[in-house]
Structure formats: C-alpha cells, structure tokens
Scaffold this motif. Sequence first.
Motif, mmCIF file in Angstrom:
data_model
loop_
_atom_site.group_PDB
_atom_site.id
_atom_site.type_symbol
_atom_site.label_atom_id
_atom_site.label_comp_id
_atom_site.label_asym_id
_atom_site.label_seq_id
_atom_site.Cartn_x
_atom_site.Cartn_y
_atom_site.Cartn_z
ATOM 1 N N SER A 1 0.837 -1.202 0.000
ATOM 2 C CA SER A 1 0.000 0.000 0.000
ATOM 3 C C SER A 1 0.873 1.253 0.000
ATOM 4 O O SER A 1 0.530 2.266 -0.608
ATOM 5 N N GLU A 2 2.027 1.174 0.665
ATOM 6 C CA GLU A 2 2.894 2.348 0.718
ATOM 7 C C GLU A 2 3.373 2.711 -0.686
ATOM 8 O O GLU A 2 3.407 3.881 -1.074
ATOM 9 N N TYR A 3 3.717 1.672 -1.426
ATOM 10 C CA TYR A 3 4.180 1.904 -2.796
ATOM 11 C C TYR A 3 3.088 2.572 -3.617
ATOM 12 O O TYR A 3 3.314 3.567 -4.310
ATOM 13 N N ILE A 4 1.861 2.021 -3.484
ATOM 14 C CA ILE A 4 0.751 2.551 -4.287
ATOM 15 C C ILE A 4 0.473 4.003 -3.924
ATOM 16 O O ILE A 4 0.300 4.853 -4.804
ATOM 17 N N GLU A 5 0.492 4.293 -2.629
ATOM 18 C CA GLU A 5 0.261 5.667 -2.164
ATOM 19 C C GLU A 5 1.322 6.617 -2.710
ATOM 20 O O GLU A 5 1.030 7.695 -3.242
ATOM 21 N N LEU A 6 2.582 6.172 -2.549
ATOM 22 C CA LEU A 6 3.704 7.003 -2.983
ATOM 23 C C LEU A 6 3.628 7.287 -4.488
ATOM 24 O O LEU A 6 3.807 8.425 -4.941
ATOM 25 N N ARG A 7 3.374 6.237 -5.208
ATOM 26 C CA ARG A 7 3.352 6.352 -6.658
ATOM 27 C C ARG A 7 2.282 7.364 -7.087
ATOM 28 O O ARG A 7 2.508 8.217 -7.931
ATOM 29 N N LYS A 8 1.112 7.231 -6.420
ATOM 30 C CA LYS A 8 0.003 8.132 -6.731
ATOM 31 C C LYS A 8 0.422 9.577 -6.478
ATOM 32 O O LYS A 8 0.219 10.466 -7.303
ATOM 33 N N ARG A 9 1.047 9.761 -5.307
ATOM 34 C CA ARG A 9 1.435 11.111 -4.911
ATOM 35 C C ARG A 9 2.429 11.718 -5.901
ATOM 36 O O ARG A 9 2.301 12.865 -6.315
ATOM 37 N N LEU A 10 3.420 10.903 -6.271
ATOM 38 C CA LEU A 10 4.454 11.408 -7.186
ATOM 39 C C LEU A 10 3.865 11.682 -8.565
ATOM 40 O O LEU A 10 4.169 12.711 -9.187
ATOM 41 N N MET A 11 3.034 10.758 -9.012
ATOM 42 C CA MET A 11 2.439 10.942 -10.332
ATOM 43 C C MET A 11 1.569 12.194 -10.363
ATOM 44 O O MET A 11 1.623 12.969 -11.312
ATOM 45 N N HIS A 12 0.807 12.393 -9.289
ATOM 46 C CA HIS A 12 -0.029 13.593 -9.211
ATOM 47 C C HIS A 12 0.828 14.836 -9.307
ATOM 48 O O HIS A 12 0.517 15.773 -10.050
ATOM 49 N N TYR A 13 1.928 14.801 -8.555
ATOM 50 C CA TYR A 13 2.807 15.966 -8.580
ATOM 51 C C TYR A 13 3.302 16.238 -9.993
ATOM 52 O O TYR A 13 3.252 17.368 -10.488
ATOM 53 N N LEU A 14 3.766 15.177 -10.641
ATOM 54 C CA LEU A 14 4.329 15.353 -11.983
ATOM 55 C C LEU A 14 3.269 15.818 -12.982
ATOM 56 O O LEU A 14 3.540 16.656 -13.844
#
Lengths: 267, 287
Positions: free
Chosen positions: A243-256
Amino acid sequence: MESSSNFVSMRGIHQIFGGGKSRYYALENVDLDIAQGEFVSIIGHSGCGKSTLLNILAGLTSPTLGSVSVNGREVTQPGLDRAVVFQSHSLLPWMTVVDNVRIGIDSVHPEWTVARRHEEAMRFVEMVHLGAHAKKKPGELSGGMKQRVGIARAFAVDPAVLLMDEPFGALDALTRGSMQDELMTIWENSRKTVMMITHDVDEAIFLSDRIVLMSNGPRAGIAEMVSVTIPRPRNREELIESSEYIELRKRLMHYLIETGHGLKAAA
Amino acid sequence: MMLLNPQSVSPKTLVSGEDNEDLDPEKIARRRRMAQTILLPILAIFFLGLMWEAYSHRPGVTLPGPVQTVTESWDYIAHPFFDHGANDVGLGWQLLSSLERVGTGYALAAFFGVAIGILLGKSVMAYRAFDPIFQVLRTIPPLAWLPLSLATFNRADPSAVFVIFITAIWPIIINTSVGVMRIPRDYENVAQVYRITGPRYFFRVLMPAASPYIFTGLRIAIGMAWLAIVAAEMLTGGVGIGFFIWDSWNSSKLPDIIVSVVYVGMVGLVLDRAVATLARVFGTRLD
C-alpha cells in the motif's frame, strides 16, 4: 555521528547561465543534504535543472552562488570522491571494457602494479557480470551492457558519493528493470551514498530512501521531499502490491502531472 | 603494361580456389568484381596509351609517344639504381634523395604541426591570436617561400627541406586544432571526473579522440609536400627528381621527363597510401 546527516551538503545554490538576453536562471536557492549511505533520487520534468544540480555536485559546473561540500570538504572541482555514471555512458570507445573500468583505478592507485590494477578492474567487471566481455570494445556492447560498464567504472574508484545522471534513461523497459535490480544488489552490498537523477517514478521508489521533487525551471528549486520507508531488501513483486508503494506512486504521479506539461512523466 | 592500381591486386586472389568455384554465386560475383577492378583499369590504360600514340604521330607534334618513350628511356626504366657519378644516377636514386628531403621536412612539419595544433585546440586565446595569421600563411604558394628560405639558409638543401616543412605544416596545424577542439564534451567530463591527467590524458583521451583529424591533416600534408618538392628542386638543383626533370628539359630529353613524371605520380600514390595505412593502424576506429 552528527555530521552524517549532511555528509553531502548543498547550501543556497543558485545557478545562472549566460548573460544579457541569453541569461537563464536555472536554479534558485537549492538546499539539499544527503546522509552517509543514503540513496536519494531527484525527480522532475526535463529542463528543471536536475542535471545541473548533479553537475554542480560533481564539480563539473560551478554554481553562481552557494556552497557544496562532501564529507566536510568543499567541492571546487571534479574528484574521485564523487564518481559519475553518465547518462550517455561516456565510455572511451578506443579502450576495452576492462581498461575503461581501470582508468579510474589508475588514478586512485598509481602506486599499484599494472597487474594489480587490472585485477581490481576485473573484479568490478565481474560484479556487473561482464567478465566474458572484458576484452571487447564498447562499440560491440548493447546499451545496457555499456551502462553496466559505466556503473563498474564508478564503483571501482570506491567513491564517497555516487552520482547517477538518468543512468537507465536510454534503455528499453525490460533492460531497465533488470539493471535496477542489479544496481539494487550492488548498492545493498556497498551502501554507497547515492544521488540519482531520474524521471521514472517506479525507479525512484524502488531504489531510494528519499525522493526529491523539483519544480520546473526557470528558477527551479526543491518543491518537496518524500521519504521512502519501504523496508529493504525490496522485492519488486512484493513492492507493487504494498500500500505504501501505491500511495507514494500516486502522490508522485499527481505531482508530476500537476506540474507537467504532460510530456515526460514516468513510463 | 603498367598497373596504376597495384594495391587492388593481391596474388592470393589471383591464384585462389580451383575446388568449388563453379557453383557458389557469391564467389562468382566476387570474382567478377575482382576481374573488373583489374581488367577495367588495364583496358583504360591501354586505350589512353593508344590515343597518346596516335596523337604523337600527328604532323608537328613533338611529344614522344609511349613506344618512343619506352625505347629511348629504357635505361632509366630498367635500371633505376645505376650510378655513373656526380648527378648522372638512376631514377631510383633521384627519387630517394627527393624522398629524403620530403621525409625530413614532413617529419618536422608533423612534429611541430601536431604540437602547435594541440596548443591552439586547447587554448581559445592562442587560437584567436594565431588562427588568422595561419589562415593567411597557409595560402602562400610553396615556391614563394623559396627565395626567403635561400636567403636564410644560404644552401640549397636545407632551403628545399624548409619549403617542404612550411608547405606541409598548415594542414597539420589546422586539422589537429580542429580535432582537439572537437573532442566530445563527454570524454572531457570523464577525464575530469576520473582525474585522467598529464600524459595519461594525452595518450588515452586527447590523441585517440583527435587522431582521425590529425591523420586527415597528415594525409593532406604528404600530398602537398610531394607536390612542392618537384618544383623546389627544379630551382635548387642537385640530385633529386625535380632537378632531373628540369635537366632533361634543358637537354631536350622528353622521354626521360615522361618516365620521371610517371614515377613521381607512382611515388605520390605510395606516399598517400602509406599515410592512409598508418591512419588505419594507429588511428582510432570509432565503432
């Protein structure tokens, strides 16, 4: 150790290129510390100045303003304590694989015999599984193999900090994945301090302890820092489920996506 | 009949394979190409020789034809290394003494040309200062240097060598400096990061990276040097193919001149190929 959290220290970095009409304010007031043994990725859109930041730490570019130090010593020029894995691999095409790896060792240990330096170089060539190709010229290697030579060359000088400028950016997705696994293994064994430039979100999460998000240029700077606390050793298959990976990925992708003009988000 | 293109004939290919020659289409194609590279030039030479012979028989033409040239100059063709003392020596000797002058002047030009070229390639200031001067100097025809050279050295031999030197050095300087300036940024970065300095930088980065340009300069220079030597020797005298041609003209021995001119051409070709071979052996091959 108090000094270990700012083993690498970049303070108040401003970078202005050119003058007059062609003046470009690339970086504005960047502060970045990297702890000893920490793997830090820098992520951002093309032209955000992340490569400039790496070149400044490498000593290849001097900042217009600000100070850089590694292990308490001020950075004024390139040096063997800061080995670089170049984006374009930058092997010397007239030398064999093992000689390309040896060239840095020659600088670190001029007092060793040629045979010993060669042996040491071979050790690192084998570390990246290119033993069978040691006597080939770079022109005979695939892109992934070339970049492995670049990595071997960097590790061979036993640097205090390893600087990687989009090391796998030019590789196809499959090769990139296996190179990341390989780099991960090598890094686990050495625990070098690493600063890596990338625009691949998955790569950043998989490899890093901390991810630095940069804002777009001109006047680029650090927008956000994200710690990756996923325990090591990391396994790619388990990782993509966590879940941490999924959360992180979402956050980074949103930022980008928010900051991006769409083009170069992760693969 | 003489072959103008000797390097394309290797004895091995002429003798080779009797066994499975008839069916392999690739082999047949290769043999056809080979036959063409040998046969066509021979035919061309024969054709031009015929035209030349025909022309020489026209009324009022003083140019000797190939048959007359070969018969009258047979001594020079058959015995390149006779020595009757003084200046009366075979064409081989004449060519060798010309080659000696070219060799000396060219070697000096190569050494100083590469050294100066590296300096200009590495220093923007030096390049800006000297490049305009060199651009003017390089356009000066070789023989224009001869009187100054004679006035400086007072003797024929070093003057001829100097003319060769001053002719050959410009393309070497210019190509070397361009080659050094065009060393890719990537290689310079590698050299800086991995502290490849001093002689190691010179031999492992600079020379390999710039060598294609340097050899281009060397190859242009050898051609120009050989062009200049004949003219220089015509004026300075002594033993040497240039003066031999001039001497033959003064004693109206046109067939000797023709034979010499052919020899000059062949030596020029050999020199060019020799430098090209050096480039192949010692130059960098970028894959």
